[in-house]
Design an enzyme around this catalytic site. Structure first.
Site, short mmCIF file in Angstrom:
data_model
loop_
_atom_site.label_atom_id
_atom_site.label_comp_id
_atom_site.label_asym_id
_atom_site.label_seq_id
_atom_site.Cartn_x
_atom_site.Cartn_y
_atom_site.Cartn_z
N GLY A 1 44.17 69.15 56.13
CA GLY A 1 44.90 69.81 57.21
C GLY A 1 46.30 69.25 57.39
N HIS B 1 42.72 71.79 62.57
CA HIS B 1 42.37 71.87 61.16
C HIS B 1 41.58 70.67 60.69
CE1 HIS B 1 44.83 75.35 61.05
NE2 HIS B 1 45.89 74.66 61.41
N ARG C 1 36.87 63.41 45.63
CA ARG C 1 36.39 62.13 46.18
C ARG C 1 35.12 62.40 46.97
NH1 ARG C 1 37.65 63.70 51.37
NH2 ARG C 1 39.63 64.79 51.58
#
Ligand code: NAG
Ligand code: NAG
Ligand code: NAG
Ligand code: NAG
Ligand code: NAG
Ligand code: NAG
Length: 704
Positions: A209, A279, A336
């Site tokens: 975000g 976000h 990740r």
């Protein structure tokens, strides 16, 4: 194993490598790039790992490492010298000052520690260096296993243009947009017209975000662009933007994937992370509600195609945007382990970090796709130090009281007495539960959050519970604007708390104070408790500092007046846990419940029907500027660093216009004018640290 044989395998096309190595036997496992070999060439396990991160994820990785008998090395900044992750590790090394740029992002220093400490592998966690291909390369060059995908996969997925192109080639569905190199604002504006509004403007290198804005209408375009660019420059050192058609009422559905060095890929089903504010995710669940198994398999397959297209290895997440019809489009891949990985672990019954260790050592994924069944439902809530009601502003400060539920998985990097600082993410904990089905999981999480007690620091526990128990959420009608659309129910202020809430507040204050009458006397609480009876009239603070007079009668009967009514409650089963903590039952109006009161420095926290802190009040988390005259000055809503001053003295500004841009806790925030006015003076400058409530700008009264 002869070098020649190894060489041969290494040079085989990826797809055939598995077969080749299989023929050559187990000793060949340790041949590729980063795998360490002992002097006789046999395959060597990771015995020591450095965790290049902090907080809950560092602690979480260490937990698995310890279980597997792997030695753990922590790194810490000055702000984290006494942090849980520093204390938990077998060894810990200081790497610099509090600011991430001077510690957790210092590749060379971290590598130096890895070499010095003899670590075989580096686990990057999430954030910081986890998606930095230079760091992955650096580790590899130094014969240290980077516990993530190959650097090239990070590069491919990190550059949004490249990623999209690769996805199109791999036949993974993507969404319309502009992804060109012409970054001229006027050109972008024309492209935006072609794509249409609402429009998403995102940093090419962005993620989580950051560096992303939505322009709802054409007139917002330039402000949104400017703001996204500056945030991106700050976070990623690059301000190139891409634009996309913004899908309305979209869901955020992501798939956990795993790849190994043997060309195996599996999906560990999907997570719905639609509940977001700013976000950023608040509640995540697995599997996603209301999806057919057919859609789930299609999602999983698309995610594996995406991973395969970049020769992915290890844990990764492919994020999709899904419309109400169930059509989905590739958004990005996070190369990740994700914050919300535990919910996938719970429905699959596996430990993803353990898999990361296995795959990093060259082993194969331990379970086949057809054996990965969905078991029940899991939900995670992110508990943040933030003021949900004040635009989800992050807060910082001391965790005066902190206790976690015992009937849930809690991943946290802090304990009572620690501080949430302005330097890092304000997440306090992840509270994660598993249930036989979604309803059971929701109930369990609500109960777990009811037993998540945080005192002295603004937090969003109550907010998350309201989301969780909202009828639309319970029905599974989740989408990314859920919080914004239901703001009124989720964030509305209850001006008049119920009599029950006031009763537990009033009584809790009296009980917990009586425990503090004379600490030198030790825990002979009954005596103190009794003493109340000799002074039957007590004043405690009520709402907004109003004084409430309480009469304490025989049989632990408490009487007071609230809202024109006579309240009479009976208190039983009083138990003092620690010197500042008391639990008690209340009986009122034929109802009976248990409550907990905690004496904090400047207030009493009650955890009962509600979580609420009673004055003598601390400063409110964030002044909603009731205290200051919004037409005369603009104040800093939080401690932070001034990023940019957008106006000059004498300038005429209109209501809503951004005046100052500041950064706090890795987030960019615009301080705006609350009225039409003229700037009288600017009381801050770029680069300056400001405290919460500092006056940043003064206004003249606008005469016209
Ligand atoms: C941009 O996307 C289009 C398809 O929408 C693709 O053909 C093109 O190669 C992409 N360009 C870049 C620079 O990624
Ligand atoms: C309540 O009283 C305290 C002092 O005891 C004061 O600092 C605070 O501003 C008051 N709060 C309100 C809302 O009046
Ligand atoms: C205690 O409360 C009563 C009733 O609200 C009020 O009249 C009185 O002034 C209060 N006393 C103190 C010391 O605050
Ligand atoms: C929350 O916990 C308190 C005390 O532990 C209890 O009285 C209350 O009923 C609980 N609320 C819910 C909704 O579980
Ligand atoms: C400003 O804040 C930073 C962290 O944001 C801190 O390291 C530094 O010491 C502060 N500087 C001043 C002058 O207060
Ligand atoms: C202390 C704090 O900020 N709590 C917030 C958490 O969320 C609720 C919304 O339900 C807000 O009203 C609280 O202010």
């Amino acid at each position: 194993m002869a070098d020649k044989a190894r060489e041969a395998i290494y040079k085989m096309p990826r797809k055939t490598r598995g077969i080749g190595a299989g023929l050559l036997g187990a000793a060949a496992i340790g041949v590729y790039g980063q795998i360490r070999l002992s002097s006789n060439g046999s395959y060597k396990q990771i015995q020591k790992v450095l965790i290049a991160n902090r907080g809950e994820i560092a602690c979480r990785v260490m937990r698995t490492a310890k279980r597997l008998g792997i030695e753990t090395i922590a790194v810490y900044s000055d702000a984290d010298e006494k942090a849980l992750h520093t204390k938990t590790a077998d060894k810990a090394y200081r790497i610099g000052e509090a600011s991430p740029l001077k510690s957790y992002l210092k590749m060379d220093t971290i590598l130096e520690v890895a070499l010095k400490s003899g670590a075989h592998a580096v686990h990057p966690g999430y954030g910081f260096l986890s998606e930095n291909p230079e760091f992955a390369d650096l580790c590899q060059k130094n014969d240290i296993i980077f516990m993530g995908p190959p650097a090239q996969a990070i590069r491919d997925m990190g550059m949004k243009n490249t990623a999209k192109k690769i996805m199109i080639d791999a036949k993974v569905p993507v969404i319309e947009g502009y992804n060109g190199s012409n970054q001229d604002p006027q050109y972008l504006f024309e492209e935006a017209k072609r794509i249409g509004y609402p429009l998403m403007i995102k940093a090419v290198r962005g993620g989580g975000g950051k560096g992303m804005r939505i322009a709802w209408k054409e007139k917002d375009f330039f402000e949104s662009l400017e703001s996204a660019k500056s945030e991106s420059q700050k976070s990623f050192g690059d301000s190139d933007m891409i634009m996309e058609k913004f899908v309305e009422r979209p869901r955020h559905v992501e798939v956990q994937v795993f790849g190994d060095k043997w060309d195996n890929y599996v999906y560990l089903w999907e997570r719905d992370c639609s509940l977001q504010r700013r976000h950023q995710k608040v509640i995540e669940e697995a599997p996603a509600p209301l999806l057919s198994m057919e859609t789930r398999h299609r999602l999983g397959k698309a995610a594996c195609d995406a991973a395969r297209a970049v020769n992915y290895e290890g844990a990764g997440t492919v994020e999709f945007i899904m419309d109400p019809k169930g059509d989905f489009y590739f958004m990005e891949m996070n190369t990740r382990l994700q914050v919300e990985h535990p919910i996938s672990e719970l429905i699959c019954g596996i430990d993803l970090v353990e898999w990361q260790f296995k795959v990093a050592q060259g082993e194969k994924i331990p379970i086949k796709q057809e054996d990965l069944k969905i078991n029940g439902h899991a939900i995670e809530a992110r508990v943040y130090a933030e003021d949900s009601a004040a635009g989800f502003m992050p807060t910082a400060g001391l965790l005066e009281h902190l206790s976690f539920p015992t009937n849930a998985r809690v991943d946290s990097g802090v304990v009572q007495g620690d501080s949430v600082t302005v330097f890092y993410d304000p997440m306090i904990a992840k509270v994660i539960v598993h249930g036989a089905d979604r309803t059971e999981a929701i109930n369990r999480l609500d109960n777990a959050l009811n037993n998540t007690h945080i005192g002295g620091l603004c937090n969003n526990v109550s907010f998350v519970r309201k989301c969780l128990t909202h009828p639309e959420f319970v029905a599974g009608n989740v989408y990314t604007d859920f919080i914004a659309d239901h703001e009124k129910e989720l964030l509305g202020k209850d001006d008049k708390p119920s009599m029950d809430v006031v009763a537990e507040g009033v009584i809790g204050q009296l009980l917990v104070r009586s425990s503090n009458v004379d600490p030198s006397k030790g825990p002979f609480y009954a005596n103190d408790y009794f003493r109340l009876n000799h002074a039957p009239n007590k004043n405690v603070s009520g709402l907004n500092n109003a004084s409430i007079q309480v009469k304490i009668e025989k049989d632990n009967r408490y009487k007071f007046e609230y809202d024109g009514q006579n309240v009479e409650a009976v208190v039983t089963n009083v138990e003092y846990e620690e010197e500042n903590v008391v639990r008690f039952d209340i009986e009122l109006d034929k109802k009976r419940w248990r409550s907990k009161a905690v004496q904090l420095k400047d207030s009493v926290a009650i955890y009962g029907i509600e979580h609420r802190e009673w004055s003598a009040p601390r400063e409110k988390c964030y002044d909603d500027e009731a205290a200051s005259d919004a037409s005369l000055e603009a104040r800093s809503p939080m401690p932070g660093v001034i990023e940019k001053v957008l106006v000059k003295p004498g300038e005429k500004v209109s209501n809503g216009q951004p005046l100052i841009v500041m950064m706090a806790m890795k987030m960019e925030y615009s301080v705006r004018a609350k009225a039409d006015c003229i700037i009288k003076s600017i009381n801050c400058e770029a680069g300056q640290n400001v405290t919460k409530n500092a006056i940043l700008v003064k206004f003249e009264e606008n005469q016209d």
